[in-house]
Design a protein around this motif. Sequence first.
Motif, PDB file in Angstrom:
ATOM      1  N   GLN A 193      -4.941   6.617  -0.532  1.00 10.36           N
ATOM      2  CA  GLN A 193      -4.527   5.224  -0.715  1.00 10.36           C
ATOM      3  C   GLN A 193      -4.114   4.598   0.610  1.00 10.36           C
ATOM      4  O   GLN A 193      -3.357   5.176   1.377  1.00 10.36           O
ATOM      5  N   ARG A 194      -4.634   3.451   0.887  1.00  8.01           N
ATOM      6  CA  ARG A 194      -4.328   2.733   2.121  1.00  8.01           C
ATOM      7  C   ARG A 194      -3.052   1.915   1.948  1.00  8.01           C
ATOM      8  O   ARG A 194      -2.815   1.339   0.895  1.00  8.01           O
ATOM      9  N   ALA A 195      -2.252   1.907   3.028  1.00 11.47           N
ATOM     10  CA  ALA A 195      -1.061   1.065   3.002  1.00 11.47           C
ATOM     11  C   ALA A 195      -1.489  -0.395   2.863  1.00 11.47           C
ATOM     12  O   ALA A 195      -2.393  -0.849   3.568  1.00 11.47           O
ATOM     13  N   PRO A 196      -0.890  -1.146   1.956  1.00 12.92           N
ATOM     14  CA  PRO A 196      -1.329  -2.518   1.720  1.00 12.92           C
ATOM     15  C   PRO A 196      -1.124  -3.399   2.948  1.00 12.92           C
ATOM     16  O   PRO A 196      -0.172  -3.240   3.698  1.00 12.92           O
ATOM     17  N   ALA A 197      -2.054  -4.316   3.152  1.00 11.50           N
ATOM     18  CA  ALA A 197      -1.945  -5.264   4.265  1.00 11.50           C
ATOM     19  C   ALA A 197      -1.278  -6.536   3.758  1.00 11.50           C
ATOM     20  O   ALA A 197      -1.554  -7.004   2.650  1.00 11.50           O
ATOM     21  N   PHE A 198      -0.392  -7.084   4.578  1.00 13.35           N
ATOM     22  CA  PHE A 198       0.351  -8.272   4.188  1.00 13.35           C
ATOM     23  C   PHE A 198       0.086  -9.379   5.206  1.00 13.35           C
ATOM     24  O   PHE A 198      -0.027  -9.118   6.403  1.00 13.35           O
ATOM     25  N   ALA A 253      -2.578  -8.409  14.071  1.00 13.64           N
ATOM     26  CA  ALA A 253      -2.383  -8.925  12.715  1.00 13.64           C
ATOM     27  C   ALA A 253      -1.650  -7.942  11.811  1.00 13.64           C
ATOM     28  O   ALA A 253      -1.443  -8.217  10.647  1.00 13.64           O
ATOM     29  N   ALA A 254      -1.268  -6.778  12.349  1.00 14.04           N
ATOM     30  CA  ALA A 254      -0.684  -5.750  11.492  1.00 14.04           C
ATOM     31  C   ALA A 254       0.783  -6.010  11.199  1.00 14.04           C
ATOM     32  O   ALA A 254       1.264  -5.710  10.117  1.00 14.04           O
ATOM     33  N   LEU A 255       1.517  -6.536  12.164  1.00 11.42           N
ATOM     34  CA  LEU A 255       2.955  -6.722  12.007  1.00 11.42           C
ATOM     35  C   LEU A 255       3.310  -8.176  12.299  1.00 11.42           C
ATOM     36  O   LEU A 255       2.804  -8.767  13.260  1.00 11.42           O
TER      37      LEU A 255
END
Length: 335
Positions: free
Chosen positions: A139-144, A308-310
């Motif tokens: 499972q991939r950590a969800p992107a916000f 775009a990750a954080l």
Amino acid sequence: MPGLATVTLSSFVLISLLTAVAPAKLAPRVLAAGVLMQVGLVAGALVLAREVHTIGTAVLQAVAEPSQPASASGVPEWFARHGVSAATTYQRLAWTCGGYLVALAYAVLFAPRAPVRAEHLTTTDPRPGAFQPDVVTVQRAPAFAVSPASGAFDDSNYSVRARMTMIESLFIRRHAHYDIRTIPPSSRGQFSFSWTTGALRREPNGPDLLIVAPPQAPGLFTGRSYAVLNAATGAPVATLTPSGADWEIVHPSGGTIARVLRSAAGAGSARYEAMIGDDLVCRFKWALHGLTVASAELEVEFARGQNAALDRAVAMVIAPILEQQARLVSERSRS
């Protein structure tokens, strides 16, 4: 017996401090080791109390004489007083140890767990009839999505300094205002954060970007959760949740965006790392650049390729919190 009771009480204090300053991933293990020691001490104390009572009964029988009652020697009174004190003390120690057992159960159940990196592992062999292993899906950590304020921080390196004079650095431990600058400084990269209003804003005279509620700085051992709001709309952006010496950045939907882990802290320096899953997305490095904390500076370094990750604005909001904690730890280590 008083000495054993003192050691047991000291163990309670020691384990509380170690659990408070330990990294979040190690806190349950530290607490479990401490509770195991506490259970042993409390059990030993209860056994010792019973043995002392048995010895006391034997002593009373030995000192008793037909011509003189044992009460005349004062021995029965001493044993009675000692027995009442021991029973009261060790009963309270047992209840306290039970409280630590409840805390351990809570820590194990709600300990933060690292999100697993997303990988799709397949092996393809073009030869006919070759064995094809099953596809393993993690499972991939969800992107916000990031807030609009994140775009204001488009440089890779920033410095965060508490706004104080030399005199203030000697007497004040919590500072209300912070200056945020790009490294190297530039006219378009000036920001500030204030615990008076809880606002992260662009300088000079720029608009507020994010608001932190409540606008109260945390202490060294006492933490609180903070709501991060969009200054223009009041919409929630994230929640900053303490976890021992670490922090979690939680999305309004309840998912964990990132974890900020303390990797080192001591006299004159401290380091924190913001992780999304197993990916390092931001570093926080605090250090003294002089003889006093007035020269202290927290450097924020965003990892390349993770734009775009954080949410960078949220990272800049948590930076003053980390700066204060690192400064307080440094002062305690020096004293």
